[in-house]
Design an enzyme around this catalytic site. Sequence first.
Site, short mmCIF file in Angstrom:
data_model
loop_
_atom_site.label_atom_id
_atom_site.label_comp_id
_atom_site.label_asym_id
_atom_site.label_seq_id
_atom_site.Cartn_x
_atom_site.Cartn_y
_atom_site.Cartn_z
N SER A 227 42.79 35.63 49.03
CA SER A 227 43.36 36.26 47.83
C SER A 227 42.29 36.97 47.02
O SER A 227 42.51 38.08 46.52
CB SER A 227 44.04 35.19 46.97
OG SER A 227 44.43 35.72 45.71
N TRP A 230 41.35 40.09 48.81
CA TRP A 230 42.41 41.09 48.69
C TRP A 230 42.24 41.92 47.42
O TRP A 230 42.51 43.13 47.41
CB TRP A 230 43.79 40.41 48.66
CG TRP A 230 44.88 41.37 48.30
CD1 TRP A 230 45.52 42.26 49.11
CD2 TRP A 230 45.45 41.56 46.99
NE1 TRP A 230 46.44 42.99 48.40
CE2 TRP A 230 46.43 42.57 47.09
CE3 TRP A 230 45.23 40.97 45.74
CZ2 TRP A 230 47.18 43.01 46.00
CZ3 TRP A 230 45.97 41.40 44.66
CH2 TRP A 230 46.93 42.39 44.80
N HIS A 231 41.78 41.29 46.35
CA HIS A 231 41.66 42.01 45.08
C HIS A 231 40.63 43.13 45.14
O HIS A 231 40.70 44.07 44.34
CB HIS A 231 41.30 41.03 43.95
CG HIS A 231 42.48 40.29 43.42
ND1 HIS A 231 42.95 39.14 44.00
CD2 HIS A 231 43.30 40.53 42.36
CE1 HIS A 231 44.01 38.70 43.32
NE2 HIS A 231 44.24 39.53 42.33
N GLY A 232 39.69 43.05 46.02
CA GLY A 232 38.72 44.12 46.12
C GLY A 232 37.54 43.77 46.99
O GLY A 232 37.23 42.60 47.22
N PHE A 389 43.97 47.63 42.69
CA PHE A 389 44.14 46.66 43.76
C PHE A 389 45.24 47.07 44.71
O PHE A 389 45.40 46.46 45.75
CB PHE A 389 44.42 45.27 43.20
CG PHE A 389 43.39 44.80 42.20
CD1 PHE A 389 42.04 44.92 42.50
CD2 PHE A 389 43.76 44.28 40.98
CE1 PHE A 389 41.09 44.50 41.58
CE2 PHE A 389 42.80 43.84 40.06
CZ PHE A 389 41.47 43.96 40.38
#
Length: 389
Positions: A227, A230-232, A389
């Site tokens: 997770s 995934w944000h960056g 995002f």
Amino acid sequence: MFFKYTGFLADILYRTFSVEDPQTVSIVAPIGFSFYLFQALGYVIDVYRKKYKPEKNLARYALFVSFFPQVISGPIGRGRDLLPQFHGNVSFQYEGAMYGVKQFCVGLFKKMVVSNTLGMMVDSVYGNVHGYKGFVLATASILYMIQIYCDFSGYSDMAIGCARLLGIELKENFKLPYFSKSIREFWRRWHISLSSWFRDYLYIPLGGNRKGQARKRINIFLTFLVSGLWHGANYTYVVWGGLHGMLQVLEDIFIGGKIRTGKGCWPVNLLKHACVLCLLLVTWIFFRAESVSDAFYVLTNMLSGIGKAGYLKAGISGLGLDKVTLATTVVSILVLAIIDSISYICGDVIEKVSNMKLVLRWSIYIIFVMIIIVFTPAVVSTEFIYFQF
């Protein structure tokens, strides 16, 4: 993968093997790409698992994956929730539309008044964290907690409100997350559509809690690590995800997996709220900082000089707030606190106000709209944080 992580992988290769300067690799990802991908991917997985039949109408499927209110930053829709609504004859419903307008206005207040006002101060400090110490860093970090909540929940409110105007119901995406009494509860209240997506399509396929306690905790940690990534493509997001995974595992070990929703003793609950907010503050610092070293600088210097008499005074002067900005900040946070507190104690604040007598109800509406008009900063970026995002 190509759009979001090419530069990140190039940086790892550069640092490991010195093969290429990562500054030469810069690829701009399409706006809302991750949310669009998650919605489409969830649909494909659900159809593969035979949870529902595939949609045969191309136009309806295209509408599902690109429904304009939520395509850029969610909430992430599921086929079982949205597709049946597109099959029916959607008609204008006055009460639903009016509720949607009110919810949109609440989201507009969160974004334009609270988030944008706080963003100016947060950006000035976090753009040069090494130029500050003590109360300035602590205040900027606390304000960022409020900013990102208002920015993202504000977008969700506006998206859900727009959909209601069209007669479409989207799932609730935020449920007063800062009133949580545990990190686990926080993730049941924060970005609900993304949390449930990772649970259904990553945590459970990894084995969930079906293969023993040790495997369950590894799965929790891996899910939050992914997770974060995934944000960056930045080490700060990886650390942020890892911290949340670690906190969830520690809670599972020492507290247990169940979320206790009972009222309980208020001093104990207050202590739990305070502990959760402090832990979240630490994690948000990594989320906002430009680098891991900047985050550690903030953590190690935010309490610098706290025992001195001039700690607060030096901090306020360091923020460079004029009287107008200070008043805007105080009023906007106070209004937000009132809205969320009423929602937490009494239930849906929009519904409560809608049931008031005509004069009182419209007085609140007019005052609220005037606050949005008067306190919205004149010159500030209106981009939503989660667009990146």
